[in-house]
Design a protein around this motif. Structure first.
Motif, short mmCIF file in Angstrom:
data_model
loop_
_atom_site.label_atom_id
_atom_site.label_comp_id
_atom_site.label_asym_id
_atom_site.label_seq_id
_atom_site.Cartn_x
_atom_site.Cartn_y
_atom_site.Cartn_z
N ALA A 82 -22.70 -0.12 -52.89
CA ALA A 82 -21.41 -0.12 -53.59
C ALA A 82 -21.39 0.89 -54.73
N GLY A 83 -22.54 1.14 -55.33
CA GLY A 83 -22.59 2.06 -56.46
C GLY A 83 -22.97 3.49 -56.10
N ALA A 84 -23.24 3.75 -54.84
CA ALA A 84 -23.73 5.07 -54.42
C ALA A 84 -22.61 6.10 -54.37
N ALA A 85 -23.01 7.37 -54.48
CA ALA A 85 -22.07 8.47 -54.28
C ALA A 85 -21.85 8.73 -52.81
N CYS A 86 -22.90 8.49 -52.01
CA CYS A 86 -22.84 8.72 -50.58
C CYS A 86 -24.02 8.00 -49.92
N VAL A 87 -23.83 7.54 -48.71
CA VAL A 87 -24.89 6.89 -47.95
C VAL A 87 -24.98 7.56 -46.58
N VAL A 88 -26.21 7.86 -46.16
CA VAL A 88 -26.48 8.36 -44.81
C VAL A 88 -27.41 7.35 -44.16
N THR A 89 -27.03 6.84 -42.99
CA THR A 89 -27.75 5.70 -42.43
C THR A 89 -27.76 5.71 -40.92
N THR A 90 -28.77 5.05 -40.36
CA THR A 90 -28.80 4.77 -38.93
C THR A 90 -28.48 3.30 -38.66
N ARG A 91 -28.13 2.53 -39.70
CA ARG A 91 -27.93 1.09 -39.58
C ARG A 91 -26.45 0.72 -39.54
N LEU A 140 -20.96 -0.17 -41.99
CA LEU A 140 -19.70 -0.92 -42.05
C LEU A 140 -19.44 -1.51 -43.43
N PRO A 141 -20.43 -2.09 -44.13
CA PRO A 141 -20.18 -2.49 -45.51
C PRO A 141 -19.76 -1.33 -46.41
N CYS A 142 -20.32 -0.14 -46.17
CA CYS A 142 -19.90 1.02 -46.97
C CYS A 142 -18.42 1.32 -46.77
N LEU A 143 -17.93 1.17 -45.54
CA LEU A 143 -16.49 1.32 -45.31
C LEU A 143 -15.72 0.31 -46.16
N ALA A 144 -16.18 -0.94 -46.15
CA ALA A 144 -15.50 -1.99 -46.90
C ALA A 144 -15.50 -1.70 -48.39
N PHE A 145 -16.59 -1.12 -48.91
CA PHE A 145 -16.72 -0.83 -50.34
C PHE A 145 -16.03 0.46 -50.74
N GLY A 146 -15.68 1.30 -49.76
CA GLY A 146 -15.13 2.61 -50.09
C GLY A 146 -16.18 3.63 -50.46
N THR A 147 -17.43 3.37 -50.13
CA THR A 147 -18.52 4.31 -50.38
C THR A 147 -18.59 5.32 -49.24
N PRO A 148 -18.49 6.61 -49.51
CA PRO A 148 -18.59 7.59 -48.41
C PRO A 148 -19.88 7.40 -47.62
N VAL A 149 -19.76 7.36 -46.30
CA VAL A 149 -20.93 7.08 -45.47
C VAL A 149 -20.89 7.94 -44.22
N LEU A 150 -22.09 8.38 -43.81
CA LEU A 150 -22.27 9.06 -42.53
C LEU A 150 -23.22 8.22 -41.70
N PHE A 151 -22.77 7.82 -40.51
CA PHE A 151 -23.61 7.06 -39.59
C PHE A 151 -24.25 8.02 -38.61
N VAL A 152 -25.59 7.99 -38.54
CA VAL A 152 -26.33 8.84 -37.62
C VAL A 152 -26.82 7.97 -36.46
N ASN A 153 -26.32 8.25 -35.28
CA ASN A 153 -26.71 7.48 -34.10
C ASN A 153 -28.03 8.02 -33.57
N LYS A 154 -29.07 7.24 -33.76
CA LYS A 154 -30.41 7.70 -33.38
C LYS A 154 -30.70 7.49 -31.90
N GLY A 155 -29.72 7.05 -31.15
CA GLY A 155 -29.90 6.88 -29.72
C GLY A 155 -29.81 5.46 -29.26
N ASP A 156 -29.39 4.53 -30.15
CA ASP A 156 -29.19 3.15 -29.74
C ASP A 156 -28.08 3.09 -28.70
N ALA A 157 -28.10 1.99 -27.94
CA ALA A 157 -27.03 1.80 -26.96
C ALA A 157 -25.68 1.84 -27.66
N ASN A 158 -24.79 2.67 -27.16
CA ASN A 158 -23.51 2.85 -27.82
C ASN A 158 -22.70 1.57 -27.91
N SER A 159 -22.91 0.64 -26.97
CA SER A 159 -22.15 -0.60 -27.03
C SER A 159 -22.47 -1.40 -28.28
#
Length: 283
Positions: free
Chosen positions: A194-203, A208-227
């Motif tokens: 919630a307090g970050a300037a930006c989050v980069v994550t594979t989780r 999704l919590p970053c979306l809720a908090f309004g924290t800019p986030v980049l989701f990196v898909n490391k190859g998990d099943a897209n479903s």
């Protein structure tokens, strides 16, 4: 719900559900919701998350009155599959289909689960993930770029982009922690995001919590099943691991674009359903 995994994202989902409760009387294990429960009378349970690693622990105990929202039923094998040769989806949507029919409509966390439910004639809708409903947190802005469960190569690329080391955290929980300590650690992670300037994550349950908090986030898909990670691919800015390592996409963690806000109608609908469900227990 209570979890027995090494992923604090499960506790983040518990935190999202718990806030709708006036009180918590029982901790129901996700992989043991069929176990006897002390006391008498019905127990209202927001039944969100991934089901089931142990498909024989289904359906939930008869005293549980569930709200199915943010429900993901995996098509993968669990710890007992080697013995039972039963896929969780085949069991839940086969032998125990009548249980889901009795608790319609079912809110599916992802579109793959939604399609599987509807193919069985179940009244289902796309809910998204309950962590989208987490309320904003009044945390001081740190200006930090947070890296959550990135590989060494991804960390090196992120450091190159920002010119310094990011704050590195993980959703992997230490073994032997009790429920309260796992929740405390999950709360600390949410405060950090919630307090970050930006989050980069594979989780998923960081993005999704970053979306809720309004924290800019980049989701990196490391190859998990897209479903499984489809909500992040649909709702958050994202890229593949290969694209991130190649520096593609133009995402600047020092000047990140605002998050998309397509999640907001989903979050509002889930909040309304959860509030009405819990209010009905006091009626």
């Amino acid at each position: 719900m209570q979890h027995e995994t090494d992923n604090l994202g499960d506790e983040i989902q518990t935190i999202a559900a718990r806030r709708f409760m006036p009180r918590v009387d029982h901790l129901v294990p996700r992989e043991g919701s069929d176990r006897p429960i002390a006391g008498d009378g019905p127990i209202r349970l927001i039944l969100n998350g991934w089901f089931m690693h142990q498909p024989r622990a289904w359906p939930p105990h008869a005293r549980i009155d569930p709200l199915f929202v943010s429900f993901h039923v995996t098509d993968a094998g669990g710890r007992r599959r080697l013995l039972t040769r039963t896929r969780p989806r085949d069991l839940i949507l086969g032998r125990h289909l009548v249980y889901l029919k009795a608790h319609e409509p079912i809110g599916a966390r992802d579109r793959d689960t939604l399609a599987a439910l509807r193919a069985k004639g179940i009244d289902a809708y796309y809910s998204g993930c309950l962590t989208l409903t987490l309320p904003p947190r009044d945390m001081p802005k740190t200006g930090e770029v947070i890296a959550v469960d990135l590989s060494e190569a991804m960390l090196a690329e992120l450091e190159r982009r920002i010119g310094r080391k990011p704050v590195i955290v993980t959703h992997n929980a230490e073994g032997g922690l009790d429920h309260d300590e796992r929740v405390r650690q999950a709360e600390a992670l949410l405060d950090l995001y919630a307090g970050a300037a930006c989050v980069v994550t594979t989780r998923l349950h960081c993005a999704l919590p970053c979306l809720a908090f309004g924290t800019p986030v980049l989701f990196v898909n490391k190859g998990d099943a897209n479903s499984r990670v489809q909500p992040a691919l649909d709702l958050a800015r994202n890229c593949t691991a290969a694209e991130f390592l190649a520096g593609e996409g133009g995402y600047d963690p020092l000047d990140p674009p605002p998050n998309p806000d397509d999640f907001r109608p989903l979050a509002a609908a889930m909040e309304a359903r959860c509030e009405a469900f819990i209010a009905g227990s006091a009626a």
